[in-house]
Design an enzyme around this catalytic site. Structure first.
Site, PDB file in Angstrom:
ATOM      1  N   LEU A 157      -0.525   8.346   0.276  1.00  0.00           N
ATOM      2  CA  LEU A 157      -1.205   7.118  -0.124  1.00  0.00           C
ATOM      3  C   LEU A 157      -1.569   6.366   1.148  1.00  0.00           C
ATOM      4  O   LEU A 157      -0.853   6.444   2.152  1.00  0.00           O
ATOM      5  CB  LEU A 157      -0.301   6.236  -0.987  1.00  0.00           C
ATOM      6  CG  LEU A 157       0.045   6.721  -2.397  1.00  0.00           C
ATOM      7  CD1 LEU A 157       1.008   5.732  -3.060  1.00  0.00           C
ATOM      8  CD2 LEU A 157      -1.204   6.891  -3.249  1.00  0.00           C
ATOM      9  N   ASP A 158      -2.673   5.633   1.107  1.00  0.00           N
ATOM     10  CA  ASP A 158      -3.036   4.803   2.246  1.00  0.00           C
ATOM     11  C   ASP A 158      -1.893   3.854   2.580  1.00  0.00           C
ATOM     12  O   ASP A 158      -1.114   3.458   1.710  1.00  0.00           O
ATOM     13  CB  ASP A 158      -4.286   3.978   1.933  1.00  0.00           C
ATOM     14  CG  ASP A 158      -5.539   4.827   1.795  1.00  0.00           C
ATOM     15  OD1 ASP A 158      -5.527   5.987   2.257  1.00  0.00           O
ATOM     16  OD2 ASP A 158      -6.528   4.325   1.227  1.00  0.00           O
TER      17      ASP A 158
END
Length: 212
Positions: free
Chosen positions: A61-62
């Site tokens: 995930l970012d």
């Protein structure tokens, strides 16, 4: 991302753990994997490797996105889960708060994406060279100057949800790359992840309540 890296402290919140899987709720502001340089070594994977030796990466995930992340605890599980992501056999649901009010109650965004190399790490729409990217979205709630939406990505391109919402005129609040407004954080959260368990293939779903 901001220029400074000051990740939140504290142990990862474990949502589920068994012999094959480790599922956690990643906080906003913490890298999934190490960045370039010693100052970016602290990340979710490193913390999990310390607490649960042998933890193996499956997806990312970012940094500023929070929510459900699944890790493998065996090489077999890692391969099994990796194929599910590659073949799009899992289901993902995100919650976001976006700028403005979409006219429709939902729809499908089908815009191909490619890296914006002069402005990395930004991505951009490119109909000639971009890779296919599709996102289903629906309005959950309309606020005074924003809307809460559910986002169901059918593909997993880098920054897909962030670029897609910006392209239809409703960027995600707190996005430092695709929106100029101010918010306490990127208002994007991976709420649900459904997949097949590596041991036996039974469908399982993991949920992390949205913190905003």
């Amino acid at each position: 991302m901001s220029d400074t890296y000051d990740p939140p402290a504290g142990p990862p919140v474990v949502l589920h753990m068994d012999a094959e899987l480790l599922v956690v709720d990643k906080p906003s502001g913490l890298l999934s994997v190490p960045g370039k340089g010693a100052h970016l070594a602290d990340c979710l994977l490193a913390r999990l490797e310390t607490a649960y030796p042998g933890t193996l990466l499956v997806h990312r995930l970012d940094r500023d996105t929070s929510g459900v992340m699944v890790f493998a605890r065996t090489r077999t599980a890692q391969r099994h889960l990796g194929l599910q992501f590659e073949r799009r056999h899992m289901s993902k649901r995100y919650i976001a708060r976006v700028h403005g009010h979409p006219e429709a109650e939902g729809g499908v965004i089908d815009l191909p994406l490619i890296a914006d190399w002069p402005n990395r790490p930004k991505q951009m729409v490119d109909h000639a060279r971009g890779k296919p990217a599709r996102t289903r979205w629906s309005v959950l709630e309309r606020e005074a100057e924003a809307a809460r939406v559910a986002l169901l990505p059918e593909t997993g391109r880098s920054h897909q949800l962030r670029v897609h919402m910006a392209e239809i005129g409703h960027p995600i609040l707190g996005d430092p790359l695709y929106f100029d407004g101010v918010a306490p954080r990127l208002m994007l959260h991976a709420e649900r992840l459904g997949l097949r368990h590596p041991d036996g293939g039974a469908p399982v779903e993991f949920v992390a309540p949205c913190p905003f």
